[in-house]
Write a protein that holds these residues in place. Structure first.
Motif, PDB file in Angstrom:
ATOM      1  N   VAL A 117      42.317  39.872  25.020  1.00  0.00           N
ATOM      2  CA  VAL A 117      41.257  38.940  25.401  1.00  0.00           C
ATOM      3  C   VAL A 117      41.223  38.807  26.922  1.00  0.00           C
ATOM      4  O   VAL A 117      42.238  38.535  27.565  1.00  0.00           O
ATOM      5  CB  VAL A 117      41.486  37.561  24.748  1.00  0.00           C
ATOM      6  N   GLU A 118      40.035  39.024  27.486  1.00  0.00           N
ATOM      7  CA  GLU A 118      39.824  38.897  28.933  1.00  0.00           C
ATOM      8  C   GLU A 118      38.878  37.726  29.193  1.00  0.00           C
ATOM      9  O   GLU A 118      37.841  37.595  28.546  1.00  0.00           O
ATOM     10  CB  GLU A 118      39.236  40.178  29.501  1.00  0.00           C
ATOM     11  N   THR A 119      39.257  36.925  30.141  1.00  0.00           N
ATOM     12  CA  THR A 119      38.419  35.791  30.543  1.00  0.00           C
ATOM     13  C   THR A 119      37.917  36.035  31.956  1.00  0.00           C
ATOM     14  O   THR A 119      38.729  36.145  32.896  1.00  0.00           O
ATOM     15  CB  THR A 119      39.207  34.472  30.489  1.00  0.00           C
TER      16      THR A 119
ATOM     17  N   LYS B 174      39.600  39.004  33.482  1.00  0.00           N
ATOM     18  CA  LYS B 174      41.041  38.998  33.670  1.00  0.00           C
ATOM     19  C   LYS B 174      41.730  38.800  32.323  1.00  0.00           C
ATOM     20  O   LYS B 174      41.304  37.992  31.511  1.00  0.00           O
ATOM     21  CB  LYS B 174      41.436  37.875  34.629  1.00  0.00           C
ATOM     22  N   TYR B 175      42.844  39.530  32.170  1.00  0.00           N
ATOM     23  CA  TYR B 175      43.565  39.421  30.905  1.00  0.00           C
ATOM     24  C   TYR B 175      44.073  38.008  30.725  1.00  0.00           C
ATOM     25  O   TYR B 175      44.645  37.407  31.643  1.00  0.00           O
ATOM     26  CB  TYR B 175      44.743  40.403  30.887  1.00  0.00           C
ATOM     27  N   SER B 176      43.905  37.489  29.509  1.00  0.00           N
ATOM     28  CA  SER B 176      44.377  36.126  29.238  1.00  0.00           C
ATOM     29  C   SER B 176      45.388  36.090  28.087  1.00  0.00           C
ATOM     30  O   SER B 176      46.385  35.367  28.173  1.00  0.00           O
ATOM     31  CB  SER B 176      43.202  35.202  28.916  1.00  0.00           C
ATOM     32  N   LYS B 177      45.159  36.851  27.030  1.00  0.00           N
ATOM     33  CA  LYS B 177      46.094  36.800  25.911  1.00  0.00           C
ATOM     34  C   LYS B 177      45.888  38.023  24.999  1.00  0.00           C
ATOM     35  O   LYS B 177      44.882  38.724  25.111  1.00  0.00           O
ATOM     36  CB  LYS B 177      45.941  35.524  25.104  1.00  0.00           C
ATOM     37  N   THR B 178      46.865  38.192  24.110  1.00  0.00           N
ATOM     38  CA  THR B 178      46.802  39.240  23.094  1.00  0.00           C
ATOM     39  C   THR B 178      46.734  38.576  21.720  1.00  0.00           C
ATOM     40  O   THR B 178      47.518  37.666  21.420  1.00  0.00           O
ATOM     41  CB  THR B 178      48.047  40.149  23.159  1.00  0.00           C
TER      42      THR B 178
ATOM     43  N   ILE C 265      36.368  33.841  20.564  1.00  0.00           N
ATOM     44  CA  ILE C 265      36.317  33.925  22.023  1.00  0.00           C
ATOM     45  C   ILE C 265      35.044  33.224  22.498  1.00  0.00           C
ATOM     46  O   ILE C 265      34.114  32.984  21.719  1.00  0.00           O
ATOM     47  CB  ILE C 265      36.320  35.394  22.499  1.00  0.00           C
TER      48      ILE C 265
ATOM     49  N   GLN D  14      34.271  35.433  27.914  1.00  0.00           N
ATOM     50  CA  GLN D  14      35.401  36.209  27.423  1.00  0.00           C
ATOM     51  C   GLN D  14      34.916  37.462  26.671  1.00  0.00           C
ATOM     52  O   GLN D  14      33.798  37.488  26.152  1.00  0.00           O
ATOM     53  CB  GLN D  14      36.290  35.367  26.478  1.00  0.00           C
TER      54      GLN D  14
ATOM     55  N   TYR E 155      49.235  45.995  26.091  1.00  0.00           N
ATOM     56  CA  TYR E 155      48.943  45.595  27.479  1.00  0.00           C
ATOM     57  C   TYR E 155      49.216  46.769  28.427  1.00  0.00           C
ATOM     58  O   TYR E 155      48.377  47.120  29.257  1.00  0.00           O
ATOM     59  CB  TYR E 155      49.790  44.383  27.850  1.00  0.00           C
TER      60      TYR E 155
END
Length: 291
Positions: free
Chosen positions: A32-34, A37-41, A49, A54, A95
């Protein structure tokens, strides 16, 4: 009017929320990109999202096959061979796989190619062609830990073929043909030598057997002659003087009847003359008995 605007806002909010639901398939992970920018897996399943802010990138985790096309390698003795290989890999860290390299799979392929060139480059042509299993083991060991920086683990790698260049292949075929002809010539020469050896042995055995048979025949004849001589001596010893005198008179009668009826003997030898027919008779009888 306000009610219409509120209804429109509610509909837009519902559409916005509905558009935010995503499904991550089995054997996949979601990055997940916000705002880029990467935010979480997130794991496989139903996730949410925020649309426009996102996005989610799906990374497959299942085992994947890969075929590396043919390319040339130079051996230690400067022979050119063409090789191709297949491998199976899987993503262990989504990642690293997605963010640490613009193309992790291509980087892994280049790494494997480089290690394969190094392994085969330290081997002679004949050693390389006959050591596929050893090459696979060395290549798997060399690439196992290094691909971890790309978030990839190589599960299996296999060199499918190692083919010399056409010129080298022709030379190898000629050498193989020469070796086969040499082996055939050696086998033929050994066979002929064996035949000569067996023939010579058979002839020698025949000569030995013939010599033994002749020796046995001579011995048998000698034994027969000795037997006849013994019988003759025994018969002469047992005969009386009167018998010999009678035989002497018969001998003189036979001589008188012949064309040559003149014979001169001493008076002491007249009696011995009678032993001649006796000896002949005994000799013939002993010969019959010996046979």
């Amino acid at each position: 009017m306000m009610g219409i605007i509120f209804a429109i806002l509610v509909v837009l909010i519902l559409v916005y929320v509905v558009c935010g639901f995503r499904i991550v398939p089995q054997n996949n992970e979601g990055l997940v990109e916000t705002l880029g920018k990467y935010s979480k897996t997130v794991k496989a399943g139903f996730v949410f999202i925020w649309p426009l802010f996102q996005r989610i990138r799906k990374v497959p985790l299942a085992l994947q096959p890969l075929e590396i096309s043919k390319y040339s390698i130079i051996t230690k003795d400067n022979a050119e061979i063409t090789t191709s290989l297949t491998l199976n890999y899987l993503v262990t860290d989504s990642y690293r796989y997605f963010y640490n390299n613009t193309d992790s799979v291509e980087s892994m392929v280049q790494l494997i190619r480089g290690h394969l060139r190094d392994i085969i480059g330290r081997m002679d042509l004949n050693a390389a062609l006959g050591s596929t299993k050893e090459i696979n083991d060395q290549l798997f060991t060399a690439t196992g830990d290094l691909t971890d920086i790309y978030g990839i683990r190589v599960v299996r790698v296999n060199v499918d073929e190692l083919l010399p260049s056409p010129e080298i292949q022709k030379a190898m075929d000629k050498q193989l043909t020469a070796d086969r002809e040499k082996t055939a010539a050696i086998a033929k020469a050994e066979g002929e030598a064996r035949t000569i050896e067996m023939t010579t042995k058979a002839k020698n055995d025949a000569l030995v057997a013939t010599a033994k048979a002749q020796a046995e025949a001579v011995k048998t004849q000698a034994d027969a002659d000795a037997y006849r001589v013994n019988k003759l001596q025994e018969a002469l010893s047992n005969a009386g003087e009167g018998y010999f005198r009678n035989q002497s008179l018969d001998s003189f009668n036979q001589l008188a009847q012949g064309p040559n009826n003149l014979i001169v003997v001493g008076k002491d030898e007249m009696t011995d003359l009678g032993k001649v027919p006796v000896i002949k008779k005994v000799w013939d009888q002993s010969g019959d008995n010996a046979e």
